[in-house]
Design a protein around this motif. Structure first.
Motif, PDB file in Angstrom:
ATOM      1  N   UNK A 166      11.309   9.884   4.474  1.00  0.00           N
ATOM      2  CA  UNK A 166      10.969   8.771   5.353  1.00  0.00           C
ATOM      3  C   UNK A 166      11.211   7.433   4.651  1.00  0.00           C
ATOM      4  N   UNK A 167      12.381   7.281   4.089  1.00  0.00           N
ATOM      5  CA  UNK A 167      12.714   6.119   3.265  1.00  0.00           C
ATOM      6  C   UNK A 167      12.511   4.801   4.006  1.00  0.00           C
ATOM      7  N   UNK A 168      12.975   4.728   5.248  1.00  0.00           N
ATOM      8  CA  UNK A 168      12.855   3.477   5.997  1.00  0.00           C
ATOM      9  C   UNK A 168      11.397   3.084   6.226  1.00  0.00           C
ATOM     10  N   UNK A 169      10.518   4.073   6.352  1.00  0.00           N
ATOM     11  CA  UNK A 169       9.105   3.786   6.569  1.00  0.00           C
ATOM     12  C   UNK A 169       8.380   3.480   5.270  1.00  0.00           C
ATOM     13  N   UNK A 170       8.775   4.134   4.199  1.00  0.00           N
ATOM     14  CA  UNK A 170       8.024   4.076   2.952  1.00  0.00           C
ATOM     15  C   UNK A 170       8.427   2.915   2.050  1.00  0.00           C
ATOM     16  N   UNK A 171       9.709   2.674   1.897  1.00  0.00           N
ATOM     17  CA  UNK A 171      10.175   1.676   0.932  1.00  0.00           C
ATOM     18  C   UNK A 171       9.983   0.264   1.484  1.00  0.00           C
ATOM     19  N   UNK A 172       9.203  -0.572   0.813  1.00  0.00           N
ATOM     20  CA  UNK A 172       8.986  -1.965   1.243  1.00  0.00           C
ATOM     21  C   UNK A 172      10.179  -2.811   0.827  1.00  0.00           C
ATOM     22  N   UNK A 272       3.344  -1.592 -10.392  1.00  0.00           N
ATOM     23  CA  UNK A 272       3.442  -2.592  -9.331  1.00  0.00           C
ATOM     24  C   UNK A 272       3.434  -1.892  -7.986  1.00  0.00           C
ATOM     25  N   UNK A 273       2.444  -2.243  -7.162  1.00  0.00           N
ATOM     26  CA  UNK A 273       2.365  -1.694  -5.803  1.00  0.00           C
ATOM     27  C   UNK A 273       2.851  -2.775  -4.844  1.00  0.00           C
ATOM     28  N   UNK A 274       3.995  -2.526  -4.221  1.00  0.00           N
ATOM     29  CA  UNK A 274       4.597  -3.530  -3.351  1.00  0.00           C
ATOM     30  C   UNK A 274       4.112  -3.386  -1.919  1.00  0.00           C
ATOM     31  N   UNK A 275       4.077  -4.517  -1.214  1.00  0.00           N
ATOM     32  CA  UNK A 275       3.757  -4.524   0.215  1.00  0.00           C
ATOM     33  C   UNK A 275       4.788  -5.384   0.923  1.00  0.00           C
ATOM     34  N   UNK A 276       5.230  -4.925   2.093  1.00  0.00           N
ATOM     35  CA  UNK A 276       6.136  -5.756   2.914  1.00  0.00           C
ATOM     36  C   UNK A 276       5.325  -6.773   3.675  1.00  0.00           C
TER      37      UNK A 276
END
Length: 276
Positions: A166-172, A272-276
């Motif tokens: 689910x790359x499009x959903x998971x990767x910010x 590092x925890x990224x957020x969109x």
């Protein structure tokens, strides 16, 4: 301006993260550090005595506030020794730590939250460290978690751990591109399928998303996902591990007290925890 929010509780864990932030600000011109301390007194505390039979009176609250402000100023002075040019603001909130962080983010634009994680031998040392996961989940902005032994290093190489699902959903991707555009970073994508067959379509999607940054791709079949990631990051001499916002299993594992001595004490790699 790069604005960094650093929750502190005057523990060694939090002080270490604050010093890390000061060193980071030295390399980032036009940076601002906000030292945030939370002092929350519930209604019950103002009515019922503490275990040592002390009642939380208005005078005691006033004394505690004065003491905490003094501690914040002292920490600020320590950070100015690291970066004399730093723009440092101190802030004392009367809300819980989670509400304090969220309210501050809503008040102004924050680029990054920097906090420390407790090591295995510091189980009860830092309230912020023990709440690192909760803070990260509540925060709408990226969070950098600094392990106890992490000394600041300029970020030249980053590990992005991904299971290609689910790359499009998971990767910010927006947040990731923002980081990669600001810094010259070698990005290493580590597949963590632990022996499972890689989804070629999902991997192709990620490759297309990151093609402008020329990442290198590697694969780990280590039975212990966390150990596999950190072992790889150490071997590659990376300065940071990027965890994905909707995959908390890895992030929680890295901060959990039962993780090996090597991860919680000797690891020099921030997460590092990224957020969109």
């Amino acid at each position: 301006m790069n604005t960094y929010l650093i929750p502190v509780d005057f523990s060694k864990t939090a002080d270490h993260a604050a010093k890390y932030a000061a060193r980071l600000s030295w390399t980032m011109p036009n940076s601002k550090l906000i030292l945030l301390n939370s002092y929350y007194v519930s209604e019950y505390e103002s009515i019922l005595p503490t275990p040592d039979l002390m009642v939380t009176t208005d005078d005691r609250i006033a004394d505690e506030i004065e003491s905490r402000l003094a501690a914040l100023h002292k920490l600020k002075s320590k950070l100015l020794e690291i970066n004399p040019q730093a723009d440092i603001e101190i802030s004392l909130s009367r809300e819980t730590i989670l509400r304090s962080v969220v309210n501050r983010i809503n008040k102004e634009e924050i680029d990054l939250i920097i906090l420390g994680s407790n090591g295995k031998r510091a189980k009860n040392e830092s309230d912020i460290g023990s709440n690192a996961i909760k803070i990260s989940k509540a925060s709408p902005v990226p969070v950098l978690v600094v392990p106890p032994k992490a000394d600041y290093q300029s970020i030249r190489k980053a590990i992005l751990a991904c299971d290609f699902k689910k790359v499009k959903e998971i990767v910010p991707i927006n947040a990731l591109k923002k980081i990669l555009s600001k810094h010259e970073i070698d990005l290493l994508v580590l597949g963590i399928n632990a022996g499972e067959e890689v989804d070629q379509e999902e991997e192709g999607t990620l490759r297309d998303m990151l093609k402008d940054y020329n990442p290198k791709y590697y694969y780990s079949a280590h039975n212990d996902t966390i150990k596999g990631i950190v072992k790889f990051a150490k071997a590659e001499e990376a300065q940071i591990i990027i965890a994905l916002p909707k995959k908390y299993s890895f992030f929680e594992g890295l901060l959990h007290q039962s993780v090996s001595h090597k991860l919680t004490i000797k690891s020099h790699i921030p997460v590092l925890l990224l957020k969109d």
